[in-house]
Design a protein around this motif. Structure first.
Motif, PDB file in Angstrom:
ATOM      1  N   LYS A   5       0.402  -1.170   0.170  1.00 61.18           N
ATOM      2  CA  LYS A   5      -0.109  -0.198  -0.008  1.00 61.18           C
ATOM      3  C   LYS A   5       0.705   1.665  -0.499  1.00 61.18           C
ATOM      4  CE  LYS A   5      -3.691   2.404   2.504  1.00 61.18           C
ATOM      5  NZ  LYS A   5      -4.918   2.185   3.864  1.00 61.18           N
ATOM      6  N   GLU A   6       2.058   0.911   0.459  1.00 63.02           N
ATOM      7  CA  GLU A   6       2.914   2.457   0.914  1.00 63.02           C
ATOM      8  C   GLU A   6       3.505   2.429  -0.516  1.00 63.02           C
ATOM      9  OE1 GLU A   6       5.507   2.051   3.982  1.00 63.02           O
ATOM     10  OE2 GLU A   6       3.425   2.300   5.557  1.00 63.02           O
ATOM     11  N   ALA A   7       4.207   1.412  -0.945  1.00 59.84           N
ATOM     12  CA  ALA A   7       4.931   1.873  -2.171  1.00 59.84           C
ATOM     13  C   ALA A   7       3.685   2.091  -3.322  1.00 59.84           C
ATOM     14  CB  ALA A   7       5.429   0.068  -2.581  1.00 59.84           C
ATOM     15  N   PHE A   8       2.335   1.494  -3.032  1.00 59.00           N
ATOM     16  CA  PHE A   8       1.635   2.393  -4.711  1.00 59.00           C
ATOM     17  C   PHE A   8       1.255   3.415  -3.492  1.00 59.00           C
ATOM     18  CE2 PHE A   8      -2.659   1.545  -5.701  1.00 59.00           C
ATOM     19  CZ  PHE A   8      -2.847   1.775  -6.865  1.00 59.00           C
ATOM     20  N   GLU A   9       0.760   3.989  -3.065  1.00 55.43           N
ATOM     21  CA  GLU A   9       0.570   5.118  -3.032  1.00 55.43           C
ATOM     22  C   GLU A   9       1.735   5.845  -3.441  1.00 55.43           C
ATOM     23  OE1 GLU A   9      -0.906   5.322   1.347  1.00 55.43           O
ATOM     24  OE2 GLU A   9      -2.403   5.004   0.952  1.00 55.43           O
ATOM     25  N   GLU A  10       2.959   5.852  -3.231  1.00 48.66           N
ATOM     26  CA  GLU A  10       3.845   7.036  -3.354  1.00 48.66           C
ATOM     27  C   GLU A  10       3.814   6.815  -4.992  1.00 48.66           C
ATOM     28  OE1 GLU A  10       8.569   6.214  -3.123  1.00 48.66           O
ATOM     29  OE2 GLU A  10       7.246   6.148  -1.124  1.00 48.66           O
ATOM     30  N   ALA A  11       4.001   5.413  -5.805  1.00 45.76           N
ATOM     31  CA  ALA A  11       3.352   5.843  -7.183  1.00 45.76           C
ATOM     32  C   ALA A  11       2.855   6.539  -7.325  1.00 45.76           C
ATOM     33  CB  ALA A  11       4.248   4.300  -7.039  1.00 45.76           C
ATOM     34  N   VAL A  12       1.716   6.187  -6.637  1.00 47.81           N
ATOM     35  CA  VAL A  12       0.030   6.670  -7.614  1.00 47.81           C
ATOM     36  C   VAL A  12       0.687   8.535  -7.654  1.00 47.81           C
ATOM     37  CG1 VAL A  12      -1.923   7.342  -7.160  1.00 47.81           C
ATOM     38  CG2 VAL A  12      -1.783   4.857  -7.530  1.00 47.81           C
ATOM     39  N   ALA A  13       1.322   8.834  -6.292  1.00 46.16           N
ATOM     40  CA  ALA A  13       1.498  10.291  -6.149  1.00 46.16           C
ATOM     41  C   ALA A  13       2.312  10.676  -6.648  1.00 46.16           C
ATOM     42  CB  ALA A  13       1.913  10.815  -4.832  1.00 46.16           C
ATOM     43  N   VAL A  14       3.510  10.078  -7.261  1.00 44.76           N
ATOM     44  CA  VAL A  14       4.452  10.385  -8.607  1.00 44.76           C
ATOM     45  C   VAL A  14       3.534  10.199  -9.951  1.00 44.76           C
ATOM     46  CG1 VAL A  14       6.644   9.379  -9.884  1.00 44.76           C
ATOM     47  CG2 VAL A  14       6.101  10.061  -7.079  1.00 44.76           C
ATOM     48  N   LEU A  15       2.817   9.951 -10.599  1.00 37.00           N
ATOM     49  CA  LEU A  15       2.089   9.530 -12.008  1.00 37.00           C
ATOM     50  C   LEU A  15       0.744  10.429 -11.398  1.00 37.00           C
ATOM     51  CD1 LEU A  15       1.709   5.620 -11.895  1.00 37.00           C
ATOM     52  CD2 LEU A  15       3.449   7.124 -13.517  1.00 37.00           C
ATOM     53  N   ALA A  16       0.419  11.118 -10.007  1.00 34.92           N
ATOM     54  CA  ALA A  16      -0.272  12.091 -10.654  1.00 34.92           C
ATOM     55  C   ALA A  16       0.633  13.376 -11.284  1.00 34.92           C
ATOM     56  CB  ALA A  16      -1.086  12.325  -8.804  1.00 34.92           C
ATOM     57  N   ASP A  17       1.079  13.866 -10.710  1.00 33.51           N
ATOM     58  CA  ASP A  17       2.655  14.582 -11.296  1.00 33.51           C
ATOM     59  C   ASP A  17       3.394  14.285 -12.443  1.00 33.51           C
ATOM     60  OD1 ASP A  17       1.530  16.472  -9.124  1.00 33.51           O
ATOM     61  OD2 ASP A  17       3.339  15.475  -8.019  1.00 33.51           O
ATOM     62  N   ASN A  18       3.534  13.315 -12.414  1.00 32.57           N
ATOM     63  CA  ASN A  18       3.784  12.732 -13.994  1.00 32.57           C
ATOM     64  C   ASN A  18       3.791  11.202 -14.417  1.00 32.57           C
ATOM     65  OD1 ASN A  18       6.641  12.371 -16.155  1.00 32.57           O
ATOM     66  ND2 ASN A  18       7.452  12.371 -14.751  1.00 32.57           N
ATOM     67  N   GLN A  19       2.518  11.280 -15.550  1.00 37.30           N
ATOM     68  CA  GLN A  19       2.431   9.542 -15.858  1.00 37.30           C
ATOM     69  C   GLN A  19       3.350   9.101 -16.388  1.00 37.30           C
ATOM     70  OE1 GLN A  19      -1.256   9.790 -18.094  1.00 37.30           O
ATOM     71  NE2 GLN A  19      -2.800  10.391 -15.506  1.00 37.30           N
ATOM     72  N   ASN A  20       4.806   9.636 -16.914  1.00 38.10           N
ATOM     73  CA  ASN A  20       5.602   9.736 -17.743  1.00 38.10           C
ATOM     74  C   ASN A  20       6.956   8.759 -17.025  1.00 38.10           C
ATOM     75  OD1 ASN A  20       4.791  10.029 -20.591  1.00 38.10           O
ATOM     76  ND2 ASN A  20       5.510  11.822 -20.475  1.00 38.10           N
ATOM     77  N   ASP A  21       6.612   8.868 -15.648  1.00 37.17           N
ATOM     78  CA  ASP A  21       7.913   7.907 -14.290  1.00 37.17           C
ATOM     79  C   ASP A  21       7.558   7.095 -14.581  1.00 37.17           C
ATOM     80  OD1 ASP A  21       9.010   8.397 -12.079  1.00 37.17           O
ATOM     81  OD2 ASP A  21       8.084   6.709 -11.475  1.00 37.17           O
ATOM     82  N   TYR A  22       8.649   5.662 -15.711  1.00 33.74           N
ATOM     83  CA  TYR A  22       8.210   4.468 -15.749  1.00 33.74           C
ATOM     84  C   TYR A  22       8.944   3.381 -14.741  1.00 33.74           C
ATOM     85  CZ  TYR A  22      13.496   4.225 -16.602  1.00 33.74           C
ATOM     86  OH  TYR A  22      14.115   3.340 -16.275  1.00 33.74           O
TER      87      TYR A  22
END
Length: 173
Positions: free
Chosen positions: A55-72
C-alpha cells in the motif's frame, strides 16, 4: 454591500477554490480513480487487501504518477503491486505496458510482463518478452533460462530440439 461582507464572500470563494484544487489533486481521495497512462488504462485505487508495504509503495507511485505520468519506475511499481493483488493481473499488464511505452529499453518491464504472461498461461507472449530482454541485453541469463523452461515444459510440442539447443548455446556465449 458592506466592505466586510465583500471580504467575507471573497474569502469563502477562495477557500472553496483551494479546497476543490486540493481535493481533485489528491490521488487518494475516496472517489474512484483511474488514470489514463501513456498507452493503457490502469485502475489506481488502493485495495483493502494490499499489505502495508504494498500500500505504501503503491500510494507513493500513484502520487508520482499524478504529477508525471511518464515516470516509468512508478508504472513498474504499480505493475508489481497489482500483479500480487488478487484480480489485478490485467492492471499489472497495462502498467508494465505503460512503462515499456515510456522506456522501451528497460528490461525490468519485459521480465515482469513475461512472468505475468506465464501466470496468464500466455506462453508465446512470455517467450516474446524474454526474447526482447535478450535483444536488449544478450548477457541477461535469466531470460534464456525462462525461455528454455517455457520451451521445455510448456511449448515443447511447438519448438524443435534444435531451437532449444540454439537458445542454450546463445545463452552460453
Amino acid at each position: 454591500m458592506k466592505k466586510n461582507t465583500i471580504i467575507t464572500i471573497v474569502a469563502v470563494v477562495v477557500i472553496l477554490l483551494i479546497a476543490g484544487v486540493l481535493y481533485f489533486k489528491n490521488p487518494f481521495s475516496n472517489t474512484k480513480k483511474e488514470v489514463q497512462g501513456t498507452t493503457q488504462h490502469v485502475n489506481l485505487n488502493v485495495d483493502a487487501t494490499m499489505s502495508t508495504a504494498d500500500k505504501e509503495a503503491f500510494e507513493e507511485a500513484v502520487a508520482v504518477l499524478a504529477d508525471n505520468q511518464n515516470d516509468y519506475v512508478s508504472w513498474l511499481t504499480v505493475g508489481a503491486v497489482k500483479q500480487r493483488q488478487e484480480g489485478g493481473l490485467l492492471d499489472a499488464k497495462a502498467a508494465y505496458q505503460n512503462a515499456i511505452a515510456i522506456n522501451p529499453n528497460d528490461i525490468r518491464a519485459y521480465l515482469n510482463l513475461g512472468d505475468l504472461f506465464v501466470t496468464l498461461k500466455e506462453y508465446d507472449n512470455s517467450v516474446k518478452m524474454y526474447d526482447k530482454v535478450i535483444s536488449i541485453n544478450p548477457k541477461w541469463l535469466s531470460a534464456y533460462r525462462e525461455n528454455f523452461t517455457l520451451w521445455r515444459f510448456k511449448l515443447s510440442s511447438i519448438y524443435s530440439d534444435q531451437a532449444m539447443e540454439k537458445l542454450l548455446l546463445d545463452g552460453l556465449k
